[in-house]
Write an enzyme that holds these catalytic residues in place. Structure first.
Site, PDB file in Angstrom:
ATOM      1  N   CYS A   1     -17.463-120.524-136.585  1.00  0.00           N
ATOM      2  CA  CYS A   1     -16.484-120.045-137.562  1.00  0.00           C
ATOM      3  C   CYS A   1     -15.624-119.042-136.795  1.00  0.00           C
ATOM      4  O   CYS A   1     -15.973-117.860-136.685  1.00  0.00           O
ATOM      5  CB  CYS A   1     -17.219-119.398-138.744  1.00  0.00           C
ATOM      6  SG  CYS A   1     -16.099-118.813-139.997  1.00  0.00           S
ATOM      7  N   TYR A   2     -14.539-119.534-136.207  1.00  0.00           N
ATOM      8  CA  TYR A   2     -13.805-118.805-135.159  1.00  0.00           C
ATOM      9  C   TYR A   2     -13.552-117.332-135.445  1.00  0.00           C
ATOM     10  O   TYR A   2     -13.678-116.492-134.581  1.00  0.00           O
ATOM     11  CB  TYR A   2     -12.445-119.475-134.907  1.00  0.00           C
ATOM     12  CG  TYR A   2     -12.513-120.782-134.154  1.00  0.00           C
ATOM     13  CD1 TYR A   2     -13.732-121.379-133.819  1.00  0.00           C
ATOM     14  CD2 TYR A   2     -11.336-121.446-133.784  1.00  0.00           C
ATOM     15  CE1 TYR A   2     -13.774-122.585-133.136  1.00  0.00           C
ATOM     16  CE2 TYR A   2     -11.376-122.649-133.098  1.00  0.00           C
ATOM     17  CZ  TYR A   2     -12.601-123.217-132.780  1.00  0.00           C
ATOM     18  OH  TYR A   2     -12.643-124.405-132.106  1.00  0.00           O
TER      19      TYR A   2
ATOM     20  N   GLU B   1     -15.489-105.174-126.190  1.00  0.00           N
ATOM     21  CA  GLU B   1     -15.350-103.728-126.382  1.00  0.00           C
ATOM     22  C   GLU B   1     -16.031-103.291-127.672  1.00  0.00           C
ATOM     23  O   GLU B   1     -16.732-102.282-127.728  1.00  0.00           O
ATOM     24  CB  GLU B   1     -13.861-103.332-126.465  1.00  0.00           C
ATOM     25  CG  GLU B   1     -13.047-103.670-125.236  1.00  0.00           C
ATOM     26  CD  GLU B   1     -12.409-105.040-125.293  1.00  0.00           C
ATOM     27  OE1 GLU B   1     -13.061-105.994-125.776  1.00  0.00           O
ATOM     28  OE2 GLU B   1     -11.265-105.170-124.851  1.00  0.00           O
TER      29      GLU B   1
ATOM     30  N   ASN C   1     -18.064-110.558-125.137  1.00  0.00           N
ATOM     31  CA  ASN C   1     -17.565-111.214-126.347  1.00  0.00           C
ATOM     32  C   ASN C   1     -18.567-112.265-126.815  1.00  0.00           C
ATOM     33  O   ASN C   1     -19.237-112.909-126.019  1.00  0.00           O
ATOM     34  CB  ASN C   1     -16.158-111.809-126.150  1.00  0.00           C
ATOM     35  CG  ASN C   1     -16.024-112.711-124.943  1.00  0.00           C
ATOM     36  OD1 ASN C   1     -16.747-112.590-123.963  1.00  0.00           O
ATOM     37  ND2 ASN C   1     -15.082-113.632-125.012  1.00  0.00           N
TER      38      ASN C   1
ATOM     39  N   CYS D   1     -15.279-109.095-130.037  1.00  0.00           N
ATOM     40  CA  CYS D   1     -14.832-108.761-128.681  1.00  0.00           C
ATOM     41  C   CYS D   1     -15.884-107.934-127.936  1.00  0.00           C
ATOM     42  O   CYS D   1     -16.717-107.259-128.549  1.00  0.00           O
ATOM     43  CB  CYS D   1     -13.545-107.952-128.738  1.00  0.00           C
ATOM     44  SG  CYS D   1     -12.119-108.882-129.322  1.00  0.00           S
TER      45      CYS D   1
ATOM     46  N   GLU E   1     -18.590-115.339-129.483  1.00  0.00           N
ATOM     47  CA  GLU E   1     -17.777-116.168-130.378  1.00  0.00           C
ATOM     48  C   GLU E   1     -18.658-116.909-131.379  1.00  0.00           C
ATOM     49  O   GLU E   1     -19.890-116.816-131.331  1.00  0.00           O
ATOM     50  CB  GLU E   1     -16.930-117.129-129.536  1.00  0.00           C
ATOM     51  CG  GLU E   1     -15.965-116.352-128.634  1.00  0.00           C
ATOM     52  CD  GLU E   1     -15.043-117.219-127.805  1.00  0.00           C
ATOM     53  OE1 GLU E   1     -15.275-118.447-127.734  1.00  0.00           O
ATOM     54  OE2 GLU E   1     -14.093-116.659-127.239  1.00  0.00           O
ATOM     55  N   ASN E   2     -18.002-117.601-132.297  1.00  0.00           N
ATOM     56  CA  ASN E   2     -18.735-118.276-133.369  1.00  0.00           C
ATOM     57  C   ASN E   2     -17.994-119.557-133.759  1.00  0.00           C
ATOM     58  O   ASN E   2     -16.764-119.607-133.675  1.00  0.00           O
ATOM     59  CB  ASN E   2     -18.830-117.325-134.585  1.00  0.00           C
ATOM     60  CG  ASN E   2     -19.816-117.807-135.609  1.00  0.00           C
ATOM     61  OD1 ASN E   2     -19.531-118.655-136.443  1.00  0.00           O
ATOM     62  ND2 ASN E   2     -21.021-117.273-135.533  1.00  0.00           N
TER      63      ASN E   2
ATOM     64  N   CYS F   1      -7.388-106.078-127.244  1.00  0.00           N
ATOM     65  CA  CYS F   1      -6.623-106.540-128.407  1.00  0.00           C
ATOM     66  C   CYS F   1      -6.369-105.367-129.351  1.00  0.00           C
ATOM     67  O   CYS F   1      -6.992-104.303-129.230  1.00  0.00           O
ATOM     68  CB  CYS F   1      -7.369-107.663-129.125  1.00  0.00           C
ATOM     69  SG  CYS F   1      -8.760-107.094-130.135  1.00  0.00           S
TER      70      CYS F   1
HETATM   71  N1  THU Z   1     -11.552-110.728-126.071  1.00  0.00           N
HETATM   72  C1  THU Z   1     -12.335-109.642-125.837  1.00  0.00           C
HETATM   73  O1  THU Z   1     -13.562-109.699-125.914  1.00  0.00           O
HETATM   74  N2  THU Z   1     -11.716-108.494-125.508  1.00  0.00           N
HETATM   75  C2  THU Z   1     -10.387-108.356-125.309  1.00  0.00           C
HETATM   76  O2  THU Z   1      -9.933-107.280-124.977  1.00  0.00           O
HETATM   77  C3  THU Z   1      -9.495-109.503-125.470  1.00  0.00           C
HETATM   78  C4  THU Z   1     -10.116-110.719-126.034  1.00  0.00           C
HETATM   79  C5  THU Z   1     -12.212-111.991-126.383  1.00  0.00           C
HETATM   80  C6  THU Z   1     -12.111-112.463-127.791  1.00  0.00           C
HETATM   81  C7  THU Z   1     -12.328-113.942-127.628  1.00  0.00           C
HETATM   82  O3  THU Z   1     -13.731-114.194-127.586  1.00  0.00           O
HETATM   83  C8  THU Z   1     -11.751-114.256-126.268  1.00  0.00           C
HETATM   84  O4  THU Z   1     -11.680-113.032-125.595  1.00  0.00           O
HETATM   85  C9  THU Z   1     -10.402-114.919-126.303  1.00  0.00           C
HETATM   86  O5  THU Z   1      -9.526-114.197-127.080  1.00  0.00           O
END
Ligand code: THU
Length: 160
Positions: A65-66, A73, A60, A71, A62-63, A105
């Site tokens: 800017c949420y 996957e 994952n 993710c 992140e940024n 998710c």
């Molecule tokens: N996240 C994933 O990368 N994969 C998932 O299956 C569930 C959530 C990440 C997104 C975010 O960076 C962090 O986990 C918290 O939600």
């Protein structure tokens, strides 16, 4: 166009047996170490096995800017597709949660489904135990590319 270089790793695999699953989970745990998640502090890694046995990993990202965060996957799948691979056998997902299997998710389920419903998803725990599910089990009654072909309004005027 000729493909000259993949960043995916070619695996010597016959079928997705237990040994392969273990390897996939290990790769997803390695990928998790690259997670860029300063906001959630929730690390996720994924290891994707293509139909022709190439391995692509993702974490994952992140940024500030949420809502722009991506993710693990989706990163792994995008890496594979961007290198010309869109048929998949399996994906393993890893997180730091030891009390439950990491579950993808909704957005990632739909993203997986784009490339078929019958391939396997391994939800794992840090100790390497896992739960196997298909994309279809994770996203039943799904909407996919085939549905778009079903019914379209021929010359639809724009509503605005
Ligand atoms: N996240 C994933 O990368 N994969 C998932 O299956 C569930 C959530 C990440 C997104 C975010 O960076 C962090 O986990 C918290 O939600």
């Amino acid at each position: 166009m000729e493909r000259v270089k993949y960043t995916g790793q070619l695996m010597n695999i016959e079928d997705v047996g237990m040994e392969t699953v273990t390897k996939l989970i290990q790769h997803s745990q390695e990928a998790k170490k690259q997670a860029y998640c300063p906001y959630s502090k929730f690390r996720v890694g994924a290891a994707l096995l293509t139909a022709d046995n190439y391995l692509f990993t993702g974490c994952n990202v992140e940024n500030a800017c949420y809502n722009l965060g991506v993710c693990a996957e989706r990163n792994a799948i995008s890496k594979a597709v961007s290198e010309g691979f869109c048929a998949f056998k399996a994906i393993a997902i890893a997180s730091d949660m030891s009390d439950q299997f990491i579950s993808p998710c909704g957005g990632c389920r739909q993203f997986m489904r784009e490339f078929g419903s019958s391939w396997d998803v391994y939800l794992s725990k840090p100790d390497g135990t896992y739960r196997k599910m298909t994309v279809n089990q994770l996203l039943p009654l799904s909407f996919g590319p085939e549905d778009l072909a079903m019914k379209k309004v021929p010359d639809m005027a724009n509503a605005c």
